[in-house]
Design an enzyme around this catalytic site. Structure first.
Site, PDB file in Angstrom:
ATOM      1  N   TYR A  52      -4.993   4.078   1.285  1.00 59.98           N
ATOM      2  CA  TYR A  52      -6.043   3.325   0.658  1.00 59.98           C
ATOM      3  C   TYR A  52      -5.752   2.873  -0.702  1.00 59.98           C
ATOM      4  CZ  TYR A  52      -8.602   5.825   4.733  1.00 59.98           C
ATOM      5  OH  TYR A  52      -8.896   6.442   5.804  1.00 59.98           O
ATOM      6  N   HIS A  53      -4.576   2.444  -1.191  1.00 62.07           N
ATOM      7  CA  HIS A  53      -4.229   1.859  -2.148  1.00 62.07           C
ATOM      8  C   HIS A  53      -3.645   0.350  -2.203  1.00 62.07           C
ATOM      9  CE1 HIS A  53      -3.380   6.336  -3.576  1.00 62.07           C
ATOM     10  NE2 HIS A  53      -4.845   6.072  -3.563  1.00 62.07           N
ATOM     11  N   PRO A  54      -4.671  -0.437  -1.532  1.00 59.55           N
ATOM     12  CA  PRO A  54      -3.959  -1.864  -1.401  1.00 59.55           C
ATOM     13  C   PRO A  54      -3.923  -2.737  -2.543  1.00 59.55           C
ATOM     14  CG  PRO A  54      -6.487  -1.632  -0.407  1.00 59.55           C
ATOM     15  CD  PRO A  54      -5.635  -0.541  -0.774  1.00 59.55           C
ATOM     16  N   ASP A  88       0.723  -1.166  -0.126  1.00 56.18           N
ATOM     17  CA  ASP A  88      -0.015  -0.068   0.057  1.00 56.18           C
ATOM     18  C   ASP A  88       0.705   1.183   0.102  1.00 56.18           C
ATOM     19  OD1 ASP A  88      -2.107   1.557   0.118  1.00 56.18           O
ATOM     20  OD2 ASP A  88      -3.009   1.106   1.961  1.00 56.18           O
TER      21      ASP A  88
END
Length: 538
Positions: free
Chosen positions: A471-473, A295
């Site tokens: 919030y970029h998994p 992330d």
């Protein structure tokens, strides 16, 4: 259990990738598609009015609100990781920043075993998915389903920040999604006519009347059904009733970086030892499921400024003005995205591509006494600093064999010292920009981190205490050809038949920028890979 419904292909998850996948598959009139989405419809003000996303994120009506395990690298905090629980998924609740990443990112994917996903191979799909307000060219699309637009909430201080970035030595880019994804430019957004343009709005609603496309909302998938090692359907719960859907030709999982590995493991696909410990019968031992979690990690530089910012532009009579402006022409503060300008930069000369993203917004947030995000009351601006290619890796595992139990998310965001070093280097550039003449005349003070620039150790400690997930998994069902790969370059789950994964979980590595555009491309391009497999079987 009710009687089963049938379709050629079942798509599990109507998010950024899933909506694109379902719509593209249903363009083939001889392929029937059933889309199962666990969340509600996106036809709601919180997911349609751009600025209202602050009401959707961390709202369990729209967001899974997954809580990660305590992270010692950020002071033991247990952050909440957002994940869209609504048709359109993340594209229905995110900050709407549209950025593709650097060409080098995709060439690196190919080097890691994702043959056919190099930049030259993905570019045609990026072009076909968008209609860009700047017009079509060799890099941009002009007749795709997704609208990519200029921001409609403009503040002079944003232009000052861009000018200051140039003064600080960052090149002015004509288009960060164009020939070179490096430099500084205004942010483009996934909006159409001032409304948020999610993948639900772009791909599903215009095609909802197709006879071969069925969409079921509030349908929470619990497991993939198998006959031997062939996927034959999906069991799901809807309205308190357990239901079953039969897939005549296969199942495509598009449930996201947390939910896709979780669903595979609940269905018996994953690390055999973990599944056995959870009491899940093993269908196929696939050790890479849930591994390779990545992330973007980041923090914020916040400055108090003079002049107009969004913080003071929305209260009192101004609020009424902006309501009218949005209602009459879809302009003004209610159309704001999370960022208004950005710079993709290298903090080290030897790098082949940017390693830090700086995203500027003419607004800043505080936390109230209950820990909720609120706009600062004073004129303020913020610069988000994100490490684009962190080395730290985590896992997603099962908490229990119960489909209603949330996954276990274990990740040290700053577990690698070099990631922390890059964060500090990014802060130095962000501060250098704010010190340039073009914007320095507006700056009154530094609100956060407010640590002396020469105190390097203090800045490192501050970064640990304030950094969080962006919030970029990605990466938990990694694409490749080695033993830890979960899907092959055609997105087929290795070791079983009739099962694909197509979402952010298949990324071998993070891209340079927000991941939503890439997730949409994966769904759009992934449909071609699914159809190729179906054609080869015919």
């Amino acid at each position: 259990m009710s009687g089963a419904i049938e379709a050629d292909i079942i798509v599990v998850g109507g998010g950024s990738a899933g909506c694109a996948m379902a719509a593209r598959l249903s363009e083939r009139g001889d392929v029937s598609v059933l889309l199962l989405e666990a969340g509600r419809s996106d036809r709601h003000p919180f997911t349609r009015i751009p600025a209202a996303n602050i009401k959707a994120v961390q709202n369990p009506d729209f967001d899974w609100c997954y809580k990660a395990e305590p992270d010692p690298s950020i002071g033991g905090r247990a952050d909440v990781w957002a994940a869209g629980k609504v048709l359109g998924g993340g594209s229905a609740i995110n900050g709407m920043i549209y950025i593709r990443g650097h060409a080098r990112d995709y060439d690196r994917w190919a080097e890691l075993g994702a043959t056919g996903w190099d930049h030259a191979s993905v570019l045609p799909y990026f072009r076909r998915l968008e209609t860009n307000e700047r017009g079509a060219d060799d890099h941009r699309g002009g007749d795709g389903p997704l609208a990519v637009s200029e921001g409609r909430a403009r503040y002079p201080i944003t232009d000052a920040w861009i000018d200051a970035a140039v003064e600080a030595g960052i090149p002015r880019s004509p288009d960060l999604n164009g020939a070179s994804a490096e430099g500084v430019d205004h942010i483009q957004v996934s909006q159409k006519g001032g409304w948020r343009h999610s993948t639900a709005a772009a791909y599903i609603w215009p095609n909802i009347r197709r006879p071969n496309l069925t969409v079921e909302l509030n349908a929470v998938s619990s497991r993939i059904l198998f006959e031997g090692k062939r996927a034959t359907g999906v069991e799901y719960e809807q309205g308190g009733e357990v239901k079953r859907a039969v897939a005549r030709r296969g199942v495509v999982v598009c449930a996201g970086a947390m939910n896709s590995p979780r669903l595979l493991m609940l269905s018996g696909i994953g690390p055999a030892a973990h599944l056995t410990a959870m009491g899940v019968p093993v269908v196929h031992d696939l050790p890479g499921v849930g591994a390779n979690l990545q992330d973007h990690v980041g923090s914020h530089l916040v400055n108090a400024v003079s002049g107009k910012t969004l913080n003071v532009d929305v209260g009192g009579l101004n609020g009424i003005k902006h309501l009218c402006g949005f209602g009459l022409g879809r302009r003004g503060a209610l159309t704001t995205s999370i960022g208004h300008a950005q710079a993709l930069v290298k903090t080290r000369d030897h790098l082949r591509a940017p390693n830090v993203q700086l995203a500027f917004a003419p607004l800043a947030f505080d936390l109230d006494a209950q820990g909720k995000i609120v706009l600062r009351k004073e004129p303020s601006v913020s610069t988000a600093i994100a490490v684009l290619h962190p080395k730290s890796r985590g896992t997603v595992t099962l908490r229990a064999p119960d489909p209603k139990a949330p996954p276990v998310i274990t990740h040290q965001l700053l577990g690698e010292e070099d990631d922390l070093t890059q964060m500090v280097e990014g802060f130095a550039i962000a501060r250098r920009i704010m010190a340039q003449p073009a914007i320095a005349r507006y700056v009154r003070s530094e609100v956060r981190p407010a640590t002396a620039e020469e105190d390097a150790e203090g800045l490192r400690m501050m970064a640990r205490m304030t950094s969080t997930t962006f919030y970029h998994p990605v990466g938990t069902c990694r694409m490749g050809q080695d033993d830890m790969a979960v899907v092959d370059p055609d997105l087929r789950v290795r070791g079983v038949d009739g099962l694909w994964v197509a979402d952010a979980s298949i990324m071998p590595a993070l891209v340079a920028g927000n991941t939503n555009a890439t997730a949409i491309m994966i769904g759009d391009k992934g449909s071609a890979h699914v159809l190729k497999t179906l054609t080869n079987r015919a």
